[in-house]
Design an enzyme around this catalytic site. Structure first.
Site, short mmCIF file in Angstrom:
data_model
loop_
_atom_site.label_atom_id
_atom_site.label_comp_id
_atom_site.label_asym_id
_atom_site.label_seq_id
_atom_site.Cartn_x
_atom_site.Cartn_y
_atom_site.Cartn_z
N TYR A 156 -2.01 -0.39 10.13
CA TYR A 156 -2.11 -0.95 8.78
C TYR A 156 -0.89 -0.54 7.95
O TYR A 156 -0.28 -1.37 7.26
CB TYR A 156 -3.39 -0.45 8.13
CG TYR A 156 -3.56 -0.83 6.68
CD1 TYR A 156 -4.04 -2.09 6.33
CD2 TYR A 156 -3.27 0.07 5.66
CE1 TYR A 156 -4.22 -2.44 4.99
CE2 TYR A 156 -3.45 -0.26 4.32
CZ TYR A 156 -3.92 -1.51 4.00
OH TYR A 156 -4.08 -1.86 2.68
N SER A 183 0.84 -1.19 0.00
CA SER A 183 0.00 0.00 0.00
C SER A 183 0.87 1.23 0.00
O SER A 183 1.98 1.23 0.56
CB SER A 183 -0.89 0.01 1.24
OG SER A 183 -1.57 1.25 1.37
#
Length: 247
Positions: free
Chosen positions: A156, A142
């Site tokens: 995350y 990501s």
């Protein structure tokens, strides 16, 4: 082409990737955790278009379930030649000072340990040392790994930083065994995951500050993943494709 395992393939980037891989001729193992109906819909869509696919249930944070998933793939008597580590979780937006150990560990168990376990089992089947014919792995990271996701998902983001390190280290470890390992770093993609974080419209909120002035589509990420798995990327390993609209 062999079998391509796509984890978290019932929705979003995973679903788009499974459909694209089927079009390229792979038999697709469509992994899901909870939503059997969504996973079955992906398989049915692939079969209706003349492709090959089957569902494999597993919570990738659970080693026993990962082993069972790969055993199910082995039953197909077709080599596993591609792995897309895509399954991931995040929770409601939060600052770091409000994170609990339980939440942090749940994120890391799926987003990091799960990726390690799937890579481990794939390498055992693909590597020349184990009698395999080689293969390719793409880890879905990501843009958060670079940006940190402050005030939203630092846990995350940290998990995706670990995925990047895994990608680099494993690519060097298995390069001579016929396995290529690369990563993609999507950001601001229109997927259901934003609802998991409590803000379904997050992409529309931030798109005006992106250089490209728009969010991305899962299919755009899928095409990059499929390229990295293909022979067109045969001399590419340990690399990352940034997919965050210039951010």
């Amino acid at each position: 082409m062999g079998i391509a395992l796509v984890t978290g393939a019932s929705r979003g980037i995973g679903r788009a990737t499974a459909l694209e891989l089927a079009r390229e001729g792979y038999g697709v193992a469509v992994n899901y955790h909870h939503n059997v109906d969504a996973a079955t819909e992906v398989v049915n869509t692939i079969i209706a278009a003349g492709g090959r696919a089957f569902v494999v249930q597993a919570d990738i944070s659970d080693e026993a379930q990962v082993l069972a998933m790969f055993a199910r793939i082995d039953e197909k008597n077709e080599p596993l030649t591609a792995l897309v580590n895509n399954a991931g979780i995040l929770f409601t937006q939060s600052t770091l000072e409000n994170l609990t150990a339980e939440r942090i560990n749940r994120v890391l168990a799926t987003n990091v340990t799960g990726y390690f376990l799937c890579c481990r089992e794939a390498v055992k089947r693909m590597s020349h040392r184990h009698g395999g014919k080689g293969g390719a792995i793409v880890n879905v990271s990501s843009a958060a790994a670079r940006l940190g996701a402050p005030g939203e998902y630092v846990d995350y983001a940290a998990s995706k930083g670990a995925v990047d390190t895994l990608t680099t280290g494993l690519s060097l470890e298995v390069a001579a065994q016929g396995i290529r390992v690369n990563g993609v770093r999507p950001g601001f993609i229109y997927t259901e995951m934003h609802a998991d974080g409590g803000e379904p419209g997050r992409v529309d909120r931030v798109k005006s500050v992106l250089p490209m002035q728009r969010g991305g589509q899962p299919e755009e990420v899928a095409q990059a993943i499929v390229w990295l798995l293909s022979e067109k990327a045969s001399y590419v390993t340990g690399s990352f494709i940034e997919m965050a609209g210039g951010k």
